[in-house]
Design a protein around this motif. Sequence first.
Motif, PDB file in Angstrom:
ATOM      1  N   GLU A 230      20.648  51.585  49.341  1.00  0.00           N
ATOM      2  CA  GLU A 230      21.632  50.975  50.237  1.00  0.00           C
ATOM      3  C   GLU A 230      21.833  51.877  51.451  1.00  0.00           C
ATOM      4  O   GLU A 230      21.801  53.105  51.348  1.00  0.00           O
ATOM      5  CB  GLU A 230      22.948  50.814  49.476  1.00  0.00           C
ATOM      6  N   LYS A 231      22.041  51.280  52.623  1.00  0.00           N
ATOM      7  CA  LYS A 231      22.301  52.096  53.813  1.00  0.00           C
ATOM      8  C   LYS A 231      23.583  52.900  53.601  1.00  0.00           C
ATOM      9  O   LYS A 231      24.648  52.324  53.346  1.00  0.00           O
ATOM     10  CB  LYS A 231      22.472  51.209  55.050  1.00  0.00           C
TER      11      LYS A 231
ATOM     12  N   GLN B  38      20.283  52.790  66.609  1.00  0.00           N
ATOM     13  CA  GLN B  38      20.149  51.855  65.500  1.00  0.00           C
ATOM     14  C   GLN B  38      19.175  50.726  65.788  1.00  0.00           C
ATOM     15  O   GLN B  38      18.408  50.308  64.906  1.00  0.00           O
ATOM     16  CB  GLN B  38      21.519  51.291  65.128  1.00  0.00           C
TER      17      GLN B  38
ATOM     18  N   ASN C 256      21.333  44.743  62.850  1.00  0.00           N
ATOM     19  CA  ASN C 256      21.141  43.817  61.730  1.00  0.00           C
ATOM     20  C   ASN C 256      20.404  42.556  62.169  1.00  0.00           C
ATOM     21  O   ASN C 256      19.572  42.009  61.425  1.00  0.00           O
ATOM     22  CB  ASN C 256      22.490  43.446  61.118  1.00  0.00           C
TER      23      ASN C 256
ATOM     24  N   ASN D  37      19.948  63.526  57.091  1.00  0.00           N
ATOM     25  CA  ASN D  37      20.206  62.492  56.098  1.00  0.00           C
ATOM     26  C   ASN D  37      20.732  63.157  54.833  1.00  0.00           C
ATOM     27  O   ASN D  37      20.660  64.367  54.685  1.00  0.00           O
ATOM     28  CB  ASN D  37      18.942  61.665  55.815  1.00  0.00           C
TER      29      ASN D  37
ATOM     30  N   THR E 101      25.049  49.640  59.612  1.00  0.00           N
ATOM     31  CA  THR E 101      24.591  49.461  60.991  1.00  0.00           C
ATOM     32  C   THR E 101      25.323  48.287  61.636  1.00  0.00           C
ATOM     33  O   THR E 101      25.885  47.426  60.968  1.00  0.00           O
ATOM     34  CB  THR E 101      23.074  49.202  61.023  1.00  0.00           C
TER      35      THR E 101
ATOM     36  N   ASN F 275      17.191  55.000  58.395  1.00  0.00           N
ATOM     37  CA  ASN F 275      17.891  53.729  58.203  1.00  0.00           C
ATOM     38  C   ASN F 275      18.641  53.692  56.865  1.00  0.00           C
ATOM     39  O   ASN F 275      19.736  53.139  56.766  1.00  0.00           O
ATOM     40  CB  ASN F 275      16.891  52.579  58.271  1.00  0.00           C
ATOM     41  N   THR F 276      18.065  54.306  55.833  1.00  0.00           N
ATOM     42  CA  THR F 276      18.635  54.226  54.489  1.00  0.00           C
ATOM     43  C   THR F 276      19.593  55.364  54.189  1.00  0.00           C
ATOM     44  O   THR F 276      20.674  55.158  53.632  1.00  0.00           O
ATOM     45  CB  THR F 276      17.507  54.210  53.437  1.00  0.00           C
ATOM     46  N   TRP F 277      19.200  56.590  54.536  1.00  0.00           N
ATOM     47  CA  TRP F 277      19.981  57.762  54.115  1.00  0.00           C
ATOM     48  C   TRP F 277      20.572  58.557  55.280  1.00  0.00           C
ATOM     49  O   TRP F 277      21.200  59.586  55.064  1.00  0.00           O
ATOM     50  CB  TRP F 277      19.104  58.700  53.282  1.00  0.00           C
TER      51      TRP F 277
ATOM     52  N   HIS G 241      12.505  54.541  58.198  1.00  0.00           N
ATOM     53  CA  HIS G 241      13.024  54.037  56.925  1.00  0.00           C
ATOM     54  C   HIS G 241      14.000  55.040  56.308  1.00  0.00           C
ATOM     55  O   HIS G 241      15.060  54.665  55.802  1.00  0.00           O
ATOM     56  CB  HIS G 241      11.859  53.769  55.970  1.00  0.00           C
TER      57      HIS G 241
END
Length: 761
Positions: A74-75, A195, A84, A402, A79, A185-187, A182
């Motif tokens: 999960e982000k 963004q 999105n 991150n 964002t 975006n995630t961590w 990636h």
Amino acid sequence: MRAPNGCPVSDAAAAFDPFSDGYQQDPPEYVRWAREQEPVFYSPQLGYWVVTRFDDIKAIFRDNLTFSPSIALEKITPTGPEANAVLERYGFALNRTLVNEDEPAHMPRRRLLMEPFTPEHLRPHEPLVRQLAREYVDRFIDDGRADLVDQMLWEVPLTVALHFLGVPEEDMDTLRKYSIAHTVNTWGRPRPEEQVEVAHAVGNFWQFAGKVLDKMRQDPDAPGWMQYGIRKQREHPEIVTDSYLHSMMMAGIVAAHETTANATANAMKLLLQHPSAWRDICEDPALIPNAVEECLRHNGSVAAWRRLATRDVTIGGIDIPAGAKLLIVTSSANHDERHFADADLFDIRRDNASDHLTFGYGSHQCMGKNLARMEMQVFLEEFTRRLPHMRLAEQTFTYVPNTSFRGPEHLIVEWDPAQNPERRDASLRTAARAAVRIGEPSNHAITRPVVVQRIETVAQDIVRLRLVAPDGRPLPRWAPGSHIDVECGDTGLSRQYSLCGDPDDTGTLEIGVLRDPRSRGGSAWMHGQVKVGDRLHIRGPRNHFRLDEEARRLIFIAGGIGITPIMAMARRARALNIDYQLFYCGRSRGAMAFVDELAALHGDRLTLCVSSEGTRLDLPALLQKPVEGARVHACGPLRMLDALEAACAHWPEDSLRMEHFESMLGTLDPTREHAFEVELKDSGLTLPVRADQTLLAALRAANIDVQSDCEEGLCGSCEVRVISGDIDHRDMVLTRAEREAGQRMMSCCSRARGTKMVLEL
């Protein structure tokens, strides 16, 4: 300010920011205060509960029903609508993968897809890794300067990952950009203006993964893990679905290479910052497998994972409400002094380095752990053989901000090309090395050189050896009851000797060695061959005979050479001002070591029981009445320990702790054994154990990491936890109470009495 459970938030917890430079540079140090003072706390900035200690984090990994992995991808930073919308235009729909999937869906998929990750199936990939490592070093070996990340450590793991997955090689620079996007975006915490750019990269990555998957479907019998998944989809379409394969395609590219690239960069940085460790692995490549484990422990590429509490639960004494999000800082667990002695010390010979939680634990443990280990070993072999004179250049290390994955963005090294060893010996470029160890390193390969500083006769047929480090460095700290294993030259023998010196003396290790007429060669070699100035190789120290420092009273009983561990225990009891008595038994004074030394230190607390003088120890009389809060610690010959166990039969459970120095374990006789099954609760596997096979061997064959050392039932290294099943105990380690409890067994020798056991593995 209060946490969701109503407790006040401390100032340190309120200030916790995993995106700060302090956390990015050194996560374990950044949360040291928590590990020591507030091991579970709520972070208002993050909206997560943060867990920092080893035992708590391992317990979380173990229970994947209470602690769901569903938020792992999960982000962590939500964002905005514009980013999105970009992802939506690309059709981005990353769903469940092996990393973030709950039961009951997770384990059936893991079982179906595990086979290519087993040691047997990984070994054919080793030649490619060696070839790539050699070719990339060729490109810069004469330059005298390189950025290892840019010029090798990113591209080689990516190439290996694509090869393993079965992905056609594409533009690596593009894939690197996708992979970093990636991760951010995630961590990460991308700024609002970043963004949208990140979203475009992630969206392109998603579409790229789908296109590659479509190509693979045209040739599903080709080699590669993804093609293996496609073939499994034919057999089990309800388990391996289209959306699942697409998500795994994208996640697999990141998981299979980015963590390995970062881990190797961290390892090289760490080794070059510790020149003595770097020199040691250059001189002795057999140390490389354990050096890899210590690098993963001390500075791995995975700083933290995330979990979701599915019910109200207590962690480390703190009540956590259902629905709470957890940041479990595995890098902090790997520096927990409660599990790793002298945890901040970087020690490539650490005997429990592979206990680290960098790969996670249990049913969600990283499936690619042994591929990563293999690559790291090959890289270190290549660098140590061809560029042993490499050093770090002056630089400032930066990291992609991150919470979870870390490695330096650049790693610049220097060397003098004129000193390249292969300029003197061209064969070094392609020198053959033994195959790497795929799996957890064997303790038998982890040795530490020591020099014999002094040999002193302390009794008839008993000598004391004083051992020091060759370069005068401090030796590992140890606690009373610890032992070391000494390799007996070229005999192929290894023997355990208890440490008998002062645990506060970090410069030396002392052992007492009895010349045993029944010796299989070890004590004869120690007495007949070892001399002052010799270099020996040892393993350890390790301790499976710990002193109970919480006891109100301690009774020490030693027979013969069994005085060695008891000496250190009595010294410690004296230092802690615990009430204690020491009973030392022997045939004659001339055969009893350290008598004058013990008498001077312990005075009337010491009682000598000398058979030739008619002063025998009356165990039934001494132990007739149990003493509240007392513990008995004993070491000596088997006959004495058997009598002691009988004399303590009416004492409270766990009052008696003994150490044996001889094993009664014989060779496994398949004609007298039966096969049985073991269910591994945490891993979700069920394994057969053949009549001609130990439990330890069966676990290793299934890619399950279990420490081991003596494999004679003496040292306790291979202990596993038992949830259910009747145990046929054959070790010389566990107490009577521990055996009766039926919760622990030694996997090297003990077996099931019935047809099935359930283990906490």
